[in-house]
Design a protein around this motif. Structure first.
Motif, short mmCIF file in Angstrom:
data_model
loop_
_atom_site.label_atom_id
_atom_site.label_comp_id
_atom_site.label_asym_id
_atom_site.label_seq_id
_atom_site.Cartn_x
_atom_site.Cartn_y
_atom_site.Cartn_z
N HIS A 1 0.71 -1.16 0.31
CA HIS A 1 -0.04 -0.36 0.06
C HIS A 1 1.14 0.91 -0.05
O HIS A 1 1.10 1.93 1.49
CB HIS A 1 -0.95 -0.44 1.14
CG HIS A 1 -2.01 -1.50 1.50
ND1 HIS A 1 -3.06 -1.28 0.42
CD2 HIS A 1 -1.68 -2.16 1.81
CE1 HIS A 1 -3.75 -2.26 0.66
NE2 HIS A 1 -3.12 -3.21 1.85
N GLU B 1 3.77 -0.14 11.24
CA GLU B 1 3.02 -0.37 11.85
C GLU B 1 2.00 -2.30 11.10
O GLU B 1 2.26 -3.63 12.32
CB GLU B 1 2.22 0.32 11.86
CG GLU B 1 2.44 1.18 13.10
CD GLU B 1 1.54 2.88 12.95
OE1 GLU B 1 0.44 2.17 12.51
OE2 GLU B 1 1.82 3.49 14.39
N SER B 2 2.73 -2.21 10.28
CA SER B 2 2.37 -3.99 9.32
C SER B 2 3.33 -4.27 9.60
O SER B 2 2.27 -5.76 10.07
CB SER B 2 1.16 -3.85 8.33
OG SER B 2 0.56 -2.60 7.62
N LEU C 1 5.37 5.47 8.41
CA LEU C 1 4.93 4.86 10.28
C LEU C 1 3.94 3.58 9.85
O LEU C 1 3.67 2.72 10.45
CB LEU C 1 4.60 5.94 10.85
CG LEU C 1 3.97 5.43 11.91
CD1 LEU C 1 5.47 5.03 12.53
CD2 LEU C 1 3.38 6.52 12.62
N GLU C 2 2.90 4.02 9.07
CA GLU C 2 1.65 2.68 8.71
C GLU C 2 2.35 1.39 8.72
O GLU C 2 1.98 0.45 8.80
CB GLU C 2 0.93 3.53 7.76
CG GLU C 2 -0.07 3.98 8.81
CD GLU C 2 -0.30 5.30 7.16
OE1 GLU C 2 -2.37 5.16 7.89
OE2 GLU C 2 -0.44 5.53 6.26
N ALA C 3 3.30 1.59 7.79
CA ALA C 3 3.79 0.17 6.87
C ALA C 3 4.63 -0.57 7.57
O ALA C 3 4.47 -1.98 7.75
CB ALA C 3 5.10 0.56 6.00
N ARG D 1 0.87 4.64 1.16
CA ARG D 1 0.55 5.21 2.84
C ARG D 1 1.92 5.30 3.61
O ARG D 1 3.04 5.60 2.80
CB ARG D 1 0.37 3.79 3.31
CG ARG D 1 -1.13 3.34 3.60
CD ARG D 1 -1.73 1.94 4.78
NE ARG D 1 -0.53 1.00 4.44
CZ ARG D 1 -0.39 0.58 4.92
NH1 ARG D 1 -1.41 -0.29 5.48
NH2 ARG D 1 0.16 -0.85 5.24
N SER D 2 1.99 6.00 4.62
CA SER D 2 2.93 6.14 4.90
C SER D 2 4.15 5.14 5.31
O SER D 2 3.68 4.62 5.76
CB SER D 2 2.64 7.65 6.51
OG SER D 2 2.40 7.07 7.67
N HIS E 1 5.10 -5.10 12.15
CA HIS E 1 5.41 -5.24 13.71
C HIS E 1 4.25 -6.02 13.72
O HIS E 1 4.27 -7.39 14.07
CB HIS E 1 4.91 -4.01 14.54
CG HIS E 1 5.24 -4.30 15.54
ND1 HIS E 1 3.97 -4.28 16.19
CD2 HIS E 1 5.73 -4.62 16.22
CE1 HIS E 1 4.31 -4.35 17.39
NE2 HIS E 1 4.83 -4.92 17.74
#
Length: 71
Positions: free
Chosen positions: A34, A44-45, A40-42, A37-38, A47
């Protein structure tokens, strides 16, 4: 208890995550990047995916020795 490592390949389309020993791929999963997305969001995914792999493999954090990243 054998040492376990985490490998992550951050691609533009897909992100590959794996749990590895010196000889084997213990578990792996491919998720969509994706790219809109940022970072940070990547991350988090990534993690969440690593935590799921660890739990599914019945491993503990004490068994981990390092993380390798590829881009």
């Amino acid at each position: 208890m054998k040492p376990v490592y985490v490998g992550v390949d951050l691609g533009g389309t897909r992100i590959k995550c794996g749990l590895l020993s010196a000889q084997d791929i213990l578990a792996h999963r491919v998720i969509e990047a994706h790219s809109e997305r940022s970072l940070l969001e990547a991350l988090e995914s990534v993690h969440a995916t690593i935590v799921e792999l660890i739990q599914a493999a019945g491993l503990s954090l004490d068994e981990f020795r390092g993380i390798g990243w590829g881009f």
